[in-house]
Write a protein that holds these residues in place. Structure first.
Motif, mmCIF file in Angstrom:
data_model
loop_
_atom_site.group_PDB
_atom_site.id
_atom_site.type_symbol
_atom_site.label_atom_id
_atom_site.label_comp_id
_atom_site.label_asym_id
_atom_site.label_seq_id
_atom_site.Cartn_x
_atom_site.Cartn_y
_atom_site.Cartn_z
ATOM 1 N N GLU A 167 -7.514 -35.215 64.588
ATOM 2 C CA GLU A 167 -6.444 -36.203 64.435
ATOM 3 C C GLU A 167 -7.033 -37.511 63.896
ATOM 4 O OE1 GLU A 167 -3.190 -35.992 64.838
ATOM 5 O OE2 GLU A 167 -3.107 -33.972 65.682
ATOM 6 N N PRO A 168 -6.265 -38.250 63.104
ATOM 7 C CA PRO A 168 -6.768 -39.530 62.600
ATOM 8 C C PRO A 168 -7.116 -40.488 63.738
ATOM 9 C CG PRO A 168 -4.814 -38.867 61.395
ATOM 10 C CD PRO A 168 -4.952 -37.925 62.564
ATOM 11 N N LYS A 169 -8.242 -41.168 63.569
ATOM 12 C CA LYS A 169 -8.671 -42.161 64.552
ATOM 13 C C LYS A 169 -9.672 -43.103 63.911
ATOM 14 C CE LYS A 169 -12.504 -39.616 66.612
ATOM 15 N NZ LYS A 169 -13.103 -39.178 67.858
ATOM 16 N N ASN A 170 -9.935 -44.214 64.603
ATOM 17 C CA ASN A 170 -10.962 -45.137 64.150
ATOM 18 C C ASN A 170 -12.310 -44.447 64.253
ATOM 19 O OD1 ASN A 170 -9.234 -47.381 63.695
ATOM 20 N ND2 ASN A 170 -9.156 -47.733 65.893
ATOM 21 N N VAL A 171 -13.167 -44.662 63.243
ATOM 22 C CA VAL A 171 -14.466 -44.004 63.205
ATOM 23 C C VAL A 171 -15.599 -45.026 63.237
ATOM 24 C CG1 VAL A 171 -13.651 -41.883 62.123
ATOM 25 C CG2 VAL A 171 -14.257 -43.812 60.693
ATOM 26 N N PHE A 172 -16.797 -44.539 63.515
ATOM 27 C CA PHE A 172 -17.956 -45.403 63.769
ATOM 28 C C PHE A 172 -18.295 -46.338 62.613
ATOM 29 C CE2 PHE A 172 -19.785 -41.834 61.567
ATOM 30 C CZ PHE A 172 -20.819 -42.383 60.821
ATOM 31 N N TRP A 173 -17.969 -45.969 61.392
ATOM 32 C CA TRP A 173 -18.335 -46.804 60.245
ATOM 33 C C TRP A 173 -17.278 -47.867 59.935
ATOM 34 C CZ3 TRP A 173 -14.744 -45.801 56.451
ATOM 35 C CH2 TRP A 173 -14.139 -44.552 56.463
ATOM 36 N N GLY A 174 -16.284 -47.998 60.810
ATOM 37 C CA GLY A 174 -15.287 -49.052 60.680
ATOM 38 C C GLY A 174 -14.005 -48.637 59.987
ATOM 39 N N ASP A 233 -5.016 -22.414 52.502
ATOM 40 C CA ASP A 233 -6.052 -21.560 51.914
ATOM 41 C C ASP A 233 -7.392 -21.683 52.638
ATOM 42 O OD1 ASP A 233 -4.410 -20.484 49.895
ATOM 43 O OD2 ASP A 233 -4.701 -22.278 48.669
ATOM 44 N N GLY A 234 -7.454 -22.545 53.660
ATOM 45 C CA GLY A 234 -8.670 -22.692 54.445
ATOM 46 C C GLY A 234 -9.632 -23.767 53.978
ATOM 47 N N TYR A 235 -9.252 -24.546 52.963
ATOM 48 C CA TYR A 235 -10.123 -25.628 52.500
ATOM 49 C C TYR A 235 -10.026 -26.822 53.441
ATOM 50 C CZ TYR A 235 -10.660 -23.064 48.163
ATOM 51 O OH TYR A 235 -10.943 -22.097 47.242
ATOM 52 N N TYR A 236 -11.157 -27.467 53.694
ATOM 53 C CA TYR A 236 -11.204 -28.639 54.555
ATOM 54 C C TYR A 236 -10.951 -29.895 53.747
ATOM 55 C CZ TYR A 236 -12.992 -26.050 58.529
ATOM 56 O OH TYR A 236 -13.122 -25.180 59.573
ATOM 57 N N TRP A 237 -10.162 -30.808 54.329
ATOM 58 C CA TRP A 237 -9.834 -32.089 53.713
ATOM 59 C C TRP A 237 -10.114 -33.223 54.697
ATOM 60 C CZ3 TRP A 237 -7.593 -32.770 48.825
ATOM 61 C CH2 TRP A 237 -7.219 -31.597 48.169
ATOM 62 N N GLU A 238 -10.686 -34.300 54.196
ATOM 63 C CA GLU A 238 -10.777 -35.533 54.965
ATOM 64 C C GLU A 238 -9.826 -36.532 54.322
ATOM 65 O OE1 GLU A 238 -14.438 -37.781 54.788
ATOM 66 O OE2 GLU A 238 -13.845 -38.963 56.542
ATOM 67 N N VAL A 239 -9.064 -37.220 55.143
ATOM 68 C CA VAL A 239 -8.165 -38.279 54.692
ATOM 69 C C VAL A 239 -8.685 -39.558 55.327
ATOM 70 C CG1 VAL A 239 -5.782 -39.035 54.585
ATOM 71 C CG2 VAL A 239 -6.282 -36.602 54.702
ATOM 72 N N ALA A 240 -8.991 -40.568 54.501
ATOM 73 C CA ALA A 240 -9.678 -41.739 55.048
ATOM 74 C C ALA A 240 -9.213 -43.050 54.428
ATOM 75 C CB ALA A 240 -11.185 -41.597 54.834
ATOM 76 N N TRP A 241 -9.358 -44.087 55.226
ATOM 77 C CA TRP A 241 -9.212 -45.471 54.791
ATOM 78 C C TRP A 241 -10.466 -46.193 55.261
ATOM 79 C CZ3 TRP A 241 -9.508 -49.588 58.178
ATOM 80 C CH2 TRP A 241 -9.345 -50.847 57.612
ATOM 81 N N GLY A 242 -10.977 -47.097 54.460
ATOM 82 C CA GLY A 242 -12.133 -47.885 54.861
ATOM 83 C C GLY A 242 -11.956 -49.341 54.505
ATOM 84 N N PRO A 243 -12.387 -50.238 55.392
ATOM 85 C CA PRO A 243 -12.211 -51.663 55.129
ATOM 86 C C PRO A 243 -13.044 -52.142 53.939
ATOM 87 C CG PRO A 243 -13.618 -51.346 57.030
ATOM 88 C CD PRO A 243 -13.084 -49.993 56.651
ATOM 89 N N ASP A 244 -14.077 -51.412 53.590
ATOM 90 C CA ASP A 244 -14.940 -51.810 52.477
ATOM 91 C C ASP A 244 -14.683 -51.002 51.210
ATOM 92 O OD1 ASP A 244 -16.252 -53.728 54.090
ATOM 93 O OD2 ASP A 244 -17.571 -52.182 54.897
ATOM 94 N N PHE A 245 -13.682 -50.125 51.226
ATOM 95 C CA PHE A 245 -13.358 -49.372 50.016
ATOM 96 C C PHE A 245 -12.836 -50.349 48.971
ATOM 97 C CE2 PHE A 245 -12.106 -45.062 52.184
ATOM 98 C CZ PHE A 245 -13.391 -44.923 52.646
ATOM 99 N N THR A 246 -13.312 -50.221 47.751
ATOM 100 C CA THR A 246 -12.807 -51.037 46.650
ATOM 101 C C THR A 246 -12.301 -50.103 45.561
ATOM 102 O OG1 THR A 246 -15.012 -51.208 45.674
ATOM 103 C CG2 THR A 246 -14.315 -52.998 47.119
ATOM 104 N N TYR A 247 -11.319 -50.587 44.811
ATOM 105 C CA TYR A 247 -10.657 -49.774 43.806
ATOM 106 C C TYR A 247 -10.684 -50.480 42.460
ATOM 107 C CZ TYR A 247 -9.036 -47.203 47.846
ATOM 108 O OH TYR A 247 -9.004 -46.470 49.004
ATOM 109 N N ASP A 248 -10.700 -49.702 41.388
ATOM 110 C CA ASP A 248 -10.686 -50.290 40.059
ATOM 111 C C ASP A 248 -9.246 -50.573 39.609
ATOM 112 O OD1 ASP A 248 -9.572 -47.878 39.114
ATOM 113 O OD2 ASP A 248 -11.442 -47.197 38.203
ATOM 114 N N GLU A 249 -9.097 -50.962 38.339
ATOM 115 C CA GLU A 249 -7.771 -51.322 37.825
ATOM 116 C C GLU A 249 -6.806 -50.138 37.754
ATOM 117 O OE1 GLU A 249 -10.506 -50.154 34.588
ATOM 118 O OE2 GLU A 249 -10.652 -51.649 36.156
ATOM 119 N N ASN A 250 -7.333 -48.911 37.880
ATOM 120 C CA ASN A 250 -6.489 -47.711 37.877
ATOM 121 C C ASN A 250 -6.285 -47.155 39.280
ATOM 122 O OD1 ASN A 250 -6.187 -47.547 34.989
ATOM 123 N ND2 ASN A 250 -8.331 -46.940 34.931
#
Length: 85
Positions: free
Chosen positions: A44-51, A61-78
């Motif tokens: 289940e989604p929760k706060n993780v050690f890296w912030g 189909d059995g593929y594993y997925w991680e869904v994440a947000w990070g306070p230090d994630f940066t995005y480009d113009e797209n």
């Protein structure tokens, strides 16, 4: 951002896909949509050690997925996640 990494487990390989988002509540929404579509929640989604905030599921189909947000994630113009080299 959609990405993937290979995880080595003994002599076999597994594939882990990930999705990153600009807002933490989006993680909850995507995990809920995955469950409604037949996915199995691994963590289940929760706060993780890296912030950040993340959760894991497997798709039908059995593929594993991680869904994440990070306070230090940066995005480009797209709105693509910028990875440091």
């Amino acid at each position: 951002m959609l990405g993937f990494i290979f995880l080595q487990k003994w002599l076999s390989f597994q594939l882990l896909w990930w999705l990153s988002f600009k807002l933490p509540y989006t993680v909850d929404r995507v995990v809920a949509l995955a469950k409604a579509a037949g996915g199995k929640i691994v963590k289940e989604p929760k706060n993780v050690f890296w912030g950040g905030y993340s959760g894991y599921f497997t798709d039908p189909d059995g593929y594993y997925w991680e869904v994440a947000w990070g306070p230090d994630f940066t995005y480009d113009e797209n709105d693509m996640l910028k990875l440091d080299s």
